[in-house]
Design an enzyme around this catalytic site. Structure first.
Site, PDB file in Angstrom:
ATOM      1  CG  HIS A   1      27.172  20.329  63.494  1.00 12.84           C
ATOM      2  ND1 HIS A   1      27.685  19.754  62.363  1.00 12.84           N
ATOM      3  CD2 HIS A   1      27.723  19.652  64.524  1.00 12.84           C
ATOM      4  CE1 HIS A   1      28.511  18.781  62.687  1.00 12.84           C
ATOM      5  NE2 HIS A   1      28.553  18.684  64.003  1.00 12.84           N
TER       6      HIS A   1
ATOM      7  CE  LYS B   1      37.346  12.947  65.962  1.00 11.79           C
ATOM      8  NZ  LYS B   1      36.019  13.615  66.029  1.00 11.79           N
TER       9      LYS B   1
ATOM     10  NE  ARG C   1      25.255  12.913  67.186  1.00  3.91           N
ATOM     11  CZ  ARG C   1      26.443  12.897  66.626  1.00  3.91           C
ATOM     12  NH1 ARG C   1      26.556  12.899  65.319  1.00  3.91           N
ATOM     13  NH2 ARG C   1      27.527  12.863  67.356  1.00  3.91           N
TER      14      ARG C   1
ATOM     15  CB  SER D   1      30.575  15.334  60.350  1.00  4.28           C
ATOM     16  OG  SER D   1      29.981  16.456  60.910  1.00  4.28           O
TER      17      SER D   1
END
Ligand code: ADP
Length: 159
Positions: A18, A42, A91, A129
């Site tokens: 990030h 989440k 990514r 993460s």
């Protein structure tokens, strides 16, 4: 016209991936708002307040970056802050499908806001993460993936 980018995510927790993206964006846009999504569904490891606090601490050296929590619709949040750009990281190809859907939906909701994508440095392309949380919770060393303050917060949280 000023280019104001909103960079949304869960940031549970913020990683060097990030930070790499924010660093790149800080040279491109007049202002970047890191928008930390509440995302209670989440079941995040860190509370919204903790995630915002960690992002703010880690990103404080960037003059044109601010960090805010949000619980509303992303396009509403962006419009409220006069943003004209939604920034996301790409990514790998595996990110593309979801990002394509999201960008298309957001374009329907707010046609004037452009989604833009940046690629991180190669060594961060595998970093997420979720993996950091998983490795840390199993006792693995995640020091190379997250800033020191996040590393300490993870240790404290998982103790
Ligand atoms: P998600 O939306 O999958 O929960 P995050 O909240 O962790 O993702 O991240 C927010 C944004 O940051 C997403 O656009 C994601 O692609 C991007 N991102 C996360 N990790 C990296 C990384 N290592 N390199 C580049 N971009 C990343």
């Amino acid at each position: 016209m000023k280019n104001i980018a909103v960079y949304p995510g869960t940031f549970d927790p913020i990683t060097y991936g990030h930070v790499d993206l924010v660093e790149r964006a800080s040279h491109l846009f007049d202002k970047i708002i890191v928008a930390v999504a509440a995302n209670e569904n989440k079941n995040p490891l860190f509370s919204l307040e903790e995630r915002v606090g960690l992002c703010a601490h880690v990103l404080k050296k960037y003059q044109n970056v601010e960090v805010r929590g949000f619980e509303s619709l992303l396009t509403d949040f962006a419009q409220q802050h006069q943003a004209n750009i939604l920034l996301r990281g790409l990514r790998a190809v595996s990110d593309f499908d979801y990002e394509f859907q999201l960008a298309s939906m957001n374009r329907c909701l707010a046609p004037k806001i452009e989604s833009l994508f940046l690629m991180p440095a190669e060594n961060y392309t595998y970093l997420s993460s979720r993996l950091v949380r998983e490795i840390a919770s199993l006792g693995g060393d995640v020091k190379q993936f997250v800033p020191d303050v996040v590393f300490e917060a993870l240790n404290k949280k998982l103790k």
